[in-house]
Design a protein around this motif. Structure first.
Motif, PDB file in Angstrom:
ATOM      1  N   VAL A   1       0.844  -1.195   0.000  1.00 54.30           N
ATOM      2  CA  VAL A   1       0.000   0.000   0.000  1.00 54.30           C
ATOM      3  C   VAL A   1       0.879   1.244   0.000  1.00 54.30           C
ATOM      4  CG1 VAL A   1      -1.711   1.318   1.301  1.00 54.30           C
ATOM      5  CG2 VAL A   1      -1.867  -1.182   1.199  1.00 54.30           C
ATOM      6  N   SER A   2       0.528   2.212  -0.847  1.00 56.76           N
ATOM      7  CA  SER A   2       1.260   3.478  -0.869  1.00 56.76           C
ATOM      8  C   SER A   2       0.291   4.636  -0.664  1.00 56.76           C
ATOM      9  CB  SER A   2       2.010   3.663  -2.191  1.00 56.76           C
ATOM     10  OG  SER A   2       1.115   3.878  -3.262  1.00 56.76           O
ATOM     11  N   ILE A   3       0.752   5.652   0.065  1.00 56.88           N
ATOM     12  CA  ILE A   3      -0.026   6.855   0.345  1.00 56.88           C
ATOM     13  C   ILE A   3       0.793   8.049  -0.147  1.00 56.88           C
ATOM     14  CG2 ILE A   3      -1.205   8.232   2.080  1.00 56.88           C
ATOM     15  CD1 ILE A   3      -2.272   5.405   2.008  1.00 56.88           C
ATOM     16  N   VAL A   4       0.202   8.856  -1.031  1.00 49.86           N
ATOM     17  CA  VAL A   4       0.893  10.037  -1.565  1.00 49.86           C
ATOM     18  C   VAL A   4      -0.009  11.241  -1.388  1.00 49.86           C
ATOM     19  CG1 VAL A   4       1.920  11.118  -3.591  1.00 49.86           C
ATOM     20  CG2 VAL A   4       2.152   8.647  -3.261  1.00 49.86           C
ATOM     21  N   ALA A   5       0.452  12.211  -0.594  1.00 48.48           N
ATOM     22  CA  ALA A   5      -0.321  13.440  -0.406  1.00 48.48           C
ATOM     23  C   ALA A   5      -0.368  14.227  -1.706  1.00 48.48           C
ATOM     24  CB  ALA A   5       0.304  14.283   0.702  1.00 48.48           C
ATOM     25  N   ASP A   6      -1.498  14.868  -1.970  1.00 48.70           N
ATOM     26  CA  ASP A   6      -1.675  15.661  -3.189  1.00 48.70           C
ATOM     27  C   ASP A   6      -2.269  17.011  -2.803  1.00 48.70           C
ATOM     28  OD1 ASP A   6      -2.293  16.812  -5.606  1.00 48.70           O
ATOM     29  OD2 ASP A   6      -3.121  14.990  -6.494  1.00 48.70           O
TER      30      ASP A   6
ATOM     31  N   GLY B   1      -5.859  16.331  -0.531  1.00 48.54           N
ATOM     32  CA  GLY B   1      -6.259  14.945  -0.294  1.00 48.54           C
ATOM     33  C   GLY B   1      -5.053  14.051  -0.406  1.00 48.54           C
ATOM     34  N   GLU B   2      -5.302  12.763  -0.568  1.00 50.50           N
ATOM     35  CA  GLU B   2      -4.205  11.826  -0.737  1.00 50.50           C
ATOM     36  C   GLU B   2      -4.608  10.734  -1.709  1.00 50.50           C
ATOM     37  OE1 GLU B   2      -3.566  10.534   3.333  1.00 50.50           O
ATOM     38  OE2 GLU B   2      -4.879   8.784   3.071  1.00 50.50           O
TER      39      GLU B   2
ATOM     40  N   ALA C   1     -10.134   5.795 -11.512  1.00 50.21           N
ATOM     41  CA  ALA C   1      -9.971   6.294 -10.131  1.00 50.21           C
ATOM     42  C   ALA C   1     -11.259   6.147  -9.349  1.00 50.21           C
ATOM     43  CB  ALA C   1      -9.548   7.765 -10.141  1.00 50.21           C
ATOM     44  N   VAL C   2     -11.094   6.087  -8.033  1.00 53.69           N
ATOM     45  CA  VAL C   2     -12.205   6.217  -7.077  1.00 53.69           C
ATOM     46  C   VAL C   2     -12.024   7.545  -6.361  1.00 53.69           C
ATOM     47  CG1 VAL C   2     -13.314   5.305  -5.004  1.00 53.69           C
ATOM     48  CG2 VAL C   2     -12.387   3.721  -6.713  1.00 53.69           C
ATOM     49  N   LEU C   3     -13.091   8.336  -6.292  1.00 54.00           N
ATOM     50  CA  LEU C   3     -13.080   9.565  -5.495  1.00 54.00           C
ATOM     51  C   LEU C   3     -13.817   9.263  -4.198  1.00 54.00           C
ATOM     52  CD1 LEU C   3     -12.581  12.568  -5.038  1.00 54.00           C
ATOM     53  CD2 LEU C   3     -14.602  13.058  -6.446  1.00 54.00           C
ATOM     54  N   TYR C   4     -13.074   9.317  -3.075  1.00 53.56           N
ATOM     55  CA  TYR C   4     -13.628   8.895  -1.788  1.00 53.56           C
ATOM     56  C   TYR C   4     -13.843  10.066  -0.853  1.00 53.56           C
ATOM     57  CZ  TYR C   4     -14.792   5.958   2.128  1.00 53.56           C
ATOM     58  OH  TYR C   4     -15.489   5.352   3.143  1.00 53.56           O
TER      59      TYR C   4
ATOM     60  N   SER D   1      -9.156   0.483  -3.032  1.00 54.33           N
ATOM     61  CA  SER D   1      -8.252   0.555  -4.177  1.00 54.33           C
ATOM     62  C   SER D   1      -7.924  -0.841  -4.702  1.00 54.33           C
ATOM     63  CB  SER D   1      -6.956   1.274  -3.782  1.00 54.33           C
ATOM     64  OG  SER D   1      -5.990   1.177  -4.805  1.00 54.33           O
ATOM     65  N   MET D   2      -7.613  -1.735  -3.801  1.00 52.75           N
ATOM     66  CA  MET D   2      -7.289  -3.107  -4.200  1.00 52.75           C
ATOM     67  C   MET D   2      -8.497  -3.795  -4.828  1.00 52.75           C
ATOM     68  SD  MET D   2      -5.417  -6.018  -1.872  1.00 52.75           S
ATOM     69  CE  MET D   2      -6.811  -6.229  -0.772  1.00 52.75           C
ATOM     70  N   THR D   3      -9.686  -3.530  -4.272  1.00 53.95           N
ATOM     71  CA  THR D   3     -10.913  -4.145  -4.771  1.00 53.95           C
ATOM     72  C   THR D   3     -11.292  -3.610  -6.150  1.00 53.95           C
ATOM     73  OG1 THR D   3     -11.781  -4.508  -2.548  1.00 53.95           O
ATOM     74  CG2 THR D   3     -13.390  -4.412  -4.325  1.00 53.95           C
ATOM     75  N   ALA D   4     -11.174  -2.289  -6.329  1.00 57.03           N
ATOM     76  CA  ALA D   4     -11.566  -1.653  -7.591  1.00 57.03           C
ATOM     77  C   ALA D   4     -10.462  -1.704  -8.633  1.00 57.03           C
ATOM     78  CB  ALA D   4     -11.972  -0.209  -7.337  1.00 57.03           C
ATOM     79  N   ARG D   5      -9.262  -2.130  -8.224  1.00 54.19           N
ATOM     80  CA  ARG D   5      -8.111  -2.220  -9.114  1.00 54.19           C
ATOM     81  C   ARG D   5      -7.769  -0.868  -9.730  1.00 54.19           C
ATOM     82  NH1 ARG D   5      -5.704  -5.151  -6.869  1.00 54.19           N
ATOM     83  NH2 ARG D   5      -4.164  -4.989  -8.532  1.00 54.19           N
ATOM     84  N   ARG D   6      -7.828   0.162  -8.921  1.00 53.10           N
ATOM     85  CA  ARG D   6      -7.524   1.510  -9.382  1.00 53.10           C
ATOM     86  C   ARG D   6      -7.139   2.355  -8.168  1.00 53.10           C
ATOM     87  NH1 ARG D   6     -13.174   3.106 -11.910  1.00 53.10           N
ATOM     88  NH2 ARG D   6     -13.184   0.874 -12.377  1.00 53.10           N
ATOM     89  N   PRO D   7      -6.421   3.453  -8.356  1.00 54.39           N
ATOM     90  CA  PRO D   7      -6.090   4.314  -7.216  1.00 54.39           C
ATOM     91  C   PRO D   7      -7.318   5.021  -6.675  1.00 54.39           C
ATOM     92  CG  PRO D   7      -5.321   5.284  -9.271  1.00 54.39           C
ATOM     93  CD  PRO D   7      -5.791   3.907  -9.613  1.00 54.39           C
ATOM     94  N   VAL D   8      -7.259   5.376  -5.398  1.00 55.51           N
ATOM     95  CA  VAL D   8      -8.327   6.109  -4.720  1.00 55.51           C
ATOM     96  C   VAL D   8      -7.810   7.482  -4.349  1.00 55.51           C
ATOM     97  CG1 VAL D   8      -9.737   6.231  -2.630  1.00 55.51           C
ATOM     98  CG2 VAL D   8      -9.437   4.036  -3.801  1.00 55.51           C
ATOM     99  N   PHE D   9      -8.550   8.528  -4.745  1.00 56.01           N
ATOM    100  CA  PHE D   9      -8.239   9.864  -4.244  1.00 56.01           C
ATOM    101  C   PHE D   9      -9.181  10.158  -3.090  1.00 56.01           C
ATOM    102  CE2 PHE D   9      -8.639  14.540  -4.100  1.00 56.01           C
ATOM    103  CZ  PHE D   9      -7.306  14.826  -3.800  1.00 56.01           C
ATOM    104  N   SER D  10      -8.627  10.255  -1.889  1.00 51.25           N
ATOM    105  CA  SER D  10      -9.407  10.499  -0.679  1.00 51.25           C
ATOM    106  C   SER D  10      -9.346  11.988  -0.371  1.00 51.25           C
ATOM    107  CB  SER D  10      -8.836   9.678   0.485  1.00 51.25           C
ATOM    108  OG  SER D  10      -9.645   9.768   1.621  1.00 51.25           O
ATOM    109  N   LEU D  11     -10.487  12.648  -0.498  1.00 49.79           N
ATOM    110  CA  LEU D  11     -10.551  14.107  -0.426  1.00 49.79           C
ATOM    111  C   LEU D  11     -10.576  14.612   1.007  1.00 49.79           C
ATOM    112  CD1 LEU D  11     -11.009  16.847  -1.907  1.00 49.79           C
ATOM    113  CD2 LEU D  11     -13.461  16.375  -1.750  1.00 49.79           C
ATOM    114  N   ASP D  12      -9.761  15.610   1.285  1.00 49.73           N
ATOM    115  CA  ASP D  12      -9.758  16.281   2.588  1.00 49.73           C
ATOM    116  C   ASP D  12     -10.621  17.533   2.477  1.00 49.73           C
ATOM    117  OD1 ASP D  12      -9.215  16.894   5.190  1.00 49.73           O
ATOM    118  OD2 ASP D  12      -7.132  17.494   4.852  1.00 49.73           O
TER     119      ASP D  12
END
Length: 326
Positions: free
Chosen positions: A65-70, A77-78, A91-94, A116-127
């Motif tokens: 698992v990787s977490i990258v702040a954006d 978000g990240e 992408a998933v927008l969470y 992310s693992m389930t959807a097979r795509r990165p997730v952007f988690s909004l702050d």
């Protein structure tokens, strides 16, 4: 294919000992603490500080698992990636939960990396911005900006999934309704975990004693606070009153004893009447947003298999629609 998406599912797994124990712990800790703190701004501030302390405790994430702040877009978000072999064109927008005043992308990583693992795509988690400083309208504005940002970066609407839990489930539905009403392109689907959909004067005390985590009176108090001066039956304030015509397939997950079960069910029934395929799942004796407890609850880990099935059905439906259009 709509038959595969338009289903009621009540998983018949036996309640695990972990779930039974956790329900007892929540009933003896989280519920009374919320009852005490959620009475005024000072109490909310204490609850927020306690949650911030929890965020500082380093979580144990798998090595893949990787977490990258954006911070480059209009909203911070990240990006959460649950592996290396993901489809970066999707992408998933969470939208995280937390009653619109606590929690953050960091607190919800047990959900986002698995999603992310389930959807097979990165997730952007909004702050996104939250109360008590910011309003529901500002939270929604951030959600819309984040969606537009994904489009500007080249993601096709058909390659975006919206998801959220509790207040984030509220924000997911409000975002969908707002996008449709503005004639903006809609995402492929949405997943709502224990969504908070009714901020009107509806009282939830009938189910209050059953919920091991949420005190009915305090949820009602928060709803009154966030809707002061607003029309509580505006669909962007209480999505349960919305006309869902034209929205993409929805997955709505609730626990059988949780306080918000009935309003999640009402959204499912209303959306179906408006022609929207809805997968509604009601899990026996699971607490509010039990997906976040996947590190300890076997039922929560099983839920992600169910989400995978839903997303697979959405993908098959899109492929069939594409063939028919051609």
């Amino acid at each position: 294919m709509n038959d595969e998406l338009n289903v009621d599912i009540r998983p018949e797994y036996p309640v695990s000992w972990q779930a039974a124990a956790l329900n007892g712990v929540l009933r003896g800790t989280m519920k009374p603490m919320s009852t005490i703190l959620l009475r005024n701004t000072a109490g909310m501030a204490v609850a927020s500080r306690l949650m911030c302390l929890g965020e500082r405790v380093p979580g144990i994430l798998p090595k893949h698992v990787s977490i990258v702040a954006d911070r480059s877009g209009p909203c911070p978000g990240e990006w959460v990636r649950g592996g290396d072999d993901l489809d970066e064109g999707k992408a998933v927008l969470y939208f995280h939960g937390g009653a619109y005043f606590v929690c953050s992308p960091a607190t919800h990583r047990p959900i986002t990396w698995r999603l992310s693992m389930t959807a097979r795509r990165p997730v952007f988690s909004l702050d996104y911005r939250q109360g008590p400083v910011h309003s529901l309208a500002e939270s929604l504005s951030d959600a819309l900006d984040a969606y537009r940002c994904l489009l500007d970066r080249g993601y096709r609407p058909a390659d975006i999934i919206l998801a959220g839990d509790s207040a984030g489930g509220h924000l997911t539905l409000a975002t969908l309704l707002s996008l449709r009403d503005r004639d903006l392109p809609l995402p492929a689907a949405a997943v709502c975990l224990s969504p908070w959909t009714d901020l009107s004067t509806t009282r939830r005390r009938v189910r209050g004693w059953m919920d091991p985590m949420l005190p009915a009176g305090r949820v009602d108090w928060l709803a009154r606070r966030w809707t002061d001066g607003l029309d509580c039956r505006d669909p962007l304030v209480s999505p349960v009153y919305g006309d869902f015509t034209g929205l993409p397939p929805l997955m709505i997950v609730t626990g059988s004893t949780e306080l918000l079960r009935d309003e999640g069910r009402r959204v499912a029934l209303s959306a179906r009447r408006n022609g929207v395929p809805v997968t509604y799942e009601e899990w026996n004796r699971m607490p509010h947003v039990f997906a976040i407890l996947a590190d300890v609850l076997p039922e929560a880990r099983l839920l992600f298999r169910h989400i995978s099935r839903f997303l697979g059905a959405v993908g098959a439906r899109s492929a069939t629609s594409g063939v028919e259009a051609a």
